[in-house]
Design a protein around this motif. Sequence first.
Motif, mmCIF file in Angstrom:
data_model
loop_
_atom_site.group_PDB
_atom_site.id
_atom_site.type_symbol
_atom_site.label_atom_id
_atom_site.label_comp_id
_atom_site.label_asym_id
_atom_site.label_seq_id
_atom_site.Cartn_x
_atom_site.Cartn_y
_atom_site.Cartn_z
ATOM 1 N N ALA A 1 0.846 -1.200 0.000
ATOM 2 C CA ALA A 1 0.000 0.000 0.000
ATOM 3 C C ALA A 1 0.874 1.241 0.000
ATOM 4 O O ALA A 1 1.908 1.269 0.671
ATOM 5 C CB ALA A 1 -0.892 -0.006 1.238
ATOM 6 N N TYR A 2 0.493 2.218 -0.743
ATOM 7 C CA TYR A 2 1.172 3.514 -0.852
ATOM 8 C C TYR A 2 2.536 3.394 -1.546
ATOM 9 O O TYR A 2 3.312 4.335 -1.544
ATOM 10 C CB TYR A 2 1.346 4.188 0.526
ATOM 11 N N GLY A 3 2.809 2.227 -2.122
ATOM 12 C CA GLY A 3 4.122 2.017 -2.749
ATOM 13 C C GLY A 3 4.002 1.456 -4.161
ATOM 14 O O GLY A 3 4.802 0.602 -4.556
ATOM 15 N N ALA A 4 3.056 1.957 -4.942
ATOM 16 C CA ALA A 4 2.794 1.364 -6.265
ATOM 17 C C ALA A 4 3.998 1.474 -7.199
ATOM 18 O O ALA A 4 4.351 0.515 -7.891
ATOM 19 C CB ALA A 4 1.574 2.029 -6.907
ATOM 20 N N ALA A 5 4.630 2.644 -7.218
ATOM 21 C CA ALA A 5 5.765 2.812 -8.135
ATOM 22 C C ALA A 5 6.913 1.891 -7.720
ATOM 23 O O ALA A 5 7.534 1.227 -8.556
ATOM 24 C CB ALA A 5 6.234 4.265 -8.132
ATOM 25 N N TYR A 6 7.159 1.849 -6.435
ATOM 26 C CA TYR A 6 8.252 1.015 -5.919
ATOM 27 C C TYR A 6 7.976 -0.465 -6.232
ATOM 28 O O TYR A 6 8.839 -1.170 -6.760
ATOM 29 C CB TYR A 6 8.373 1.244 -4.417
ATOM 30 N N GLY A 7 6.759 -0.924 -5.905
ATOM 31 C CA GLY A 7 6.411 -2.322 -6.163
ATOM 32 C C GLY A 7 6.486 -2.665 -7.641
ATOM 33 O O GLY A 7 6.998 -3.732 -8.017
ATOM 34 N N ALA A 8 6.016 -1.749 -8.486
ATOM 35 C CA ALA A 8 6.068 -1.994 -9.937
ATOM 36 C C ALA A 8 7.518 -2.091 -10.396
ATOM 37 O O ALA A 8 7.880 -2.958 -11.205
ATOM 38 C CB ALA A 8 5.331 -0.876 -10.677
ATOM 39 N N SER A 9 8.368 -1.210 -9.870
ATOM 40 C CA SER A 9 9.789 -1.241 -10.278
ATOM 41 C C SER A 9 10.432 -2.559 -9.860
ATOM 42 O O SER A 9 11.219 -3.151 -10.597
ATOM 43 C CB SER A 9 10.548 -0.053 -9.684
ATOM 44 N N LYS A 10 10.078 -3.038 -8.672
ATOM 45 C CA LYS A 10 10.720 -4.255 -8.153
ATOM 46 C C LYS A 10 10.176 -5.512 -8.830
ATOM 47 O O LYS A 10 10.901 -6.512 -8.981
ATOM 48 C CB LYS A 10 10.548 -4.324 -6.635
ATOM 49 N N ALA A 11 8.903 -5.485 -9.239
ATOM 50 C CA ALA A 11 8.371 -6.597 -10.034
ATOM 51 C C ALA A 11 9.069 -6.629 -11.391
ATOM 52 O O ALA A 11 9.389 -7.698 -11.918
ATOM 53 C CB ALA A 11 6.861 -6.437 -10.203
ATOM 54 N N GLY A 12 9.335 -5.444 -11.933
ATOM 55 C CA GLY A 12 10.088 -5.369 -13.188
ATOM 56 C C GLY A 12 11.476 -5.972 -13.049
ATOM 57 O O GLY A 12 11.964 -6.657 -13.958
ATOM 58 N N VAL A 13 12.102 -5.747 -11.895
ATOM 59 C CA VAL A 13 13.448 -6.320 -11.661
ATOM 60 C C VAL A 13 13.388 -7.851 -11.719
ATOM 61 O O VAL A 13 14.280 -8.500 -12.276
ATOM 62 C CB VAL A 13 14.031 -5.823 -10.314
ATOM 63 N N LEU A 14 12.328 -8.425 -11.174
ATOM 64 C CA LEU A 14 12.217 -9.899 -11.219
ATOM 65 C C LEU A 14 12.069 -10.387 -12.656
ATOM 66 O O LEU A 14 12.724 -11.357 -13.063
ATOM 67 C CB LEU A 14 11.008 -10.374 -10.403
ATOM 68 N N ALA A 15 11.213 -9.723 -13.440
ATOM 69 C CA ALA A 15 11.003 -10.147 -14.836
ATOM 70 C C ALA A 15 12.295 -9.990 -15.639
ATOM 71 O O ALA A 15 12.661 -10.871 -16.428
ATOM 72 C CB ALA A 15 9.868 -9.328 -15.457
ATOM 73 N N LEU A 16 12.970 -8.880 -15.423
ATOM 74 C CA LEU A 16 14.257 -8.634 -16.097
ATOM 75 C C LEU A 16 15.261 -9.734 -15.747
ATOM 76 O O LEU A 16 15.966 -10.273 -16.616
ATOM 77 C CB LEU A 16 14.773 -7.274 -15.620
ATOM 78 N N THR A 17 15.317 -10.081 -14.477
ATOM 79 C CA THR A 17 16.285 -11.092 -14.004
ATOM 80 C C THR A 17 15.998 -12.448 -14.657
ATOM 81 O O THR A 17 16.920 -13.133 -15.128
ATOM 82 C CB THR A 17 16.187 -11.214 -12.463
ATOM 83 N N ARG A 18 14.716 -12.818 -14.704
ATOM 84 C CA ARG A 18 14.371 -14.115 -15.303
ATOM 85 C C ARG A 18 14.707 -14.127 -16.794
ATOM 86 O O ARG A 18 15.175 -15.134 -17.324
ATOM 87 C CB ARG A 18 12.887 -14.406 -15.106
ATOM 88 N N SER A 19 14.429 -13.020 -17.489
ATOM 89 C CA SER A 19 14.730 -12.960 -18.932
ATOM 90 C C SER A 19 16.223 -13.154 -19.176
ATOM 91 O O SER A 19 16.620 -13.912 -20.067
ATOM 92 C CB SER A 19 14.292 -11.614 -19.520
ATOM 93 N N ILE A 20 17.038 -12.459 -18.392
ATOM 94 C CA ILE A 20 18.499 -12.600 -18.552
ATOM 95 C C ILE A 20 18.908 -14.041 -18.265
ATOM 96 O O ILE A 20 19.707 -14.645 -18.998
ATOM 97 C CB ILE A 20 19.245 -11.624 -17.614
#
Length: 251
Positions: A150-169
Amino acid sequence: MIRRFEDKVALVTGAASGIGRATSLRFAEEGAKVFCVDLQAEEVERTAKSAAEIGAEAQAHVCDVADPQAAAACVQACVDRFGRLDVLCNVAGILRFDYFQDLDLDDWNRILAVNLTGTFLMCRAAIPHLLDSGGNIVNTSSTSALAGLAYGAAYGASKAGVLALTRSIAVEYAAPGLRANAVCPGSILTPMTSGGAGLPEKVDPKLIRRAMAIDKPRGPETVAGVIAMLASEDGAHINGEEIRVDGGTLA
Ligand SMILES: NC(=O)c1ccc[n+]([C@@H]2O[C@H](COP(=O)([O-])OP(=O)(O)OC[C@H]3O[C@@H](n4cnc5c(N)ncnc54)[C@H](O)[C@@H]3O)[C@@H](O)[C@H]2O)c1
């Protein structure tokens, strides 16, 4: 202390504080040469000095990981200084809390730029050198990538992106032998969590409690140890994985 990184070179971003500082010192203790990167010049110098006191070769480097030229120059400076790169740890990150409706586009863009784009830029610059050395990447995500913050949408979205990026690599580079993994810390005592990112007024405390440790909060060393395991030969068959370091909060 076991010394799993003799003759290896580790580049750690966010090295001036918290988890990045603890990770730099952990690599130093385990025999690595450490390239310590951060925006905060004086503090990153202090980390490099502490690593040198442990007996490691260490270099401080000031860089905004969200700046494409600076990120590329940073990796090159590391290779110029130490001749190789074995481990890239992307730890630099920023957090701020806002009611979703009040989330400013500039703040959204900056959080994505540092946490996600910065991780991308550093990985892109480092991968040719990691392929040369048979090295690997450890990125820093968050429990906020796995459960709503809660109250951390940008942060959570950025960190979910980090997971997707990591898996792709991880998938794209598995054959040539490059691994990429992530840690998802939660409730680690650092400047970020001890007042650095203030909450807006009148938040719902039960939504905040949801993200808090069920065990006692721990120091950044506890994340550094997991990062070191993933980056070492002990993690040789771990690729594209994310490991929560949250004392069971999301179990
Ligand atoms: N502490 C926690 O409980 C927790 C939980 C989940 C995830 N994380 C993540 O762990 C990482 C480290 O956080 P921390 O708790 O140690 O915070 P911290 O604030 O102590 O350290 C973050 C460091 O990143 C640096 N930094 C920020 N923007 C930068 C930029 N553009 N370029 C270079 N360096 C930059 C800061 O100067 C600081 O030294 C972050 O990615 C954070 O999102 C922390």
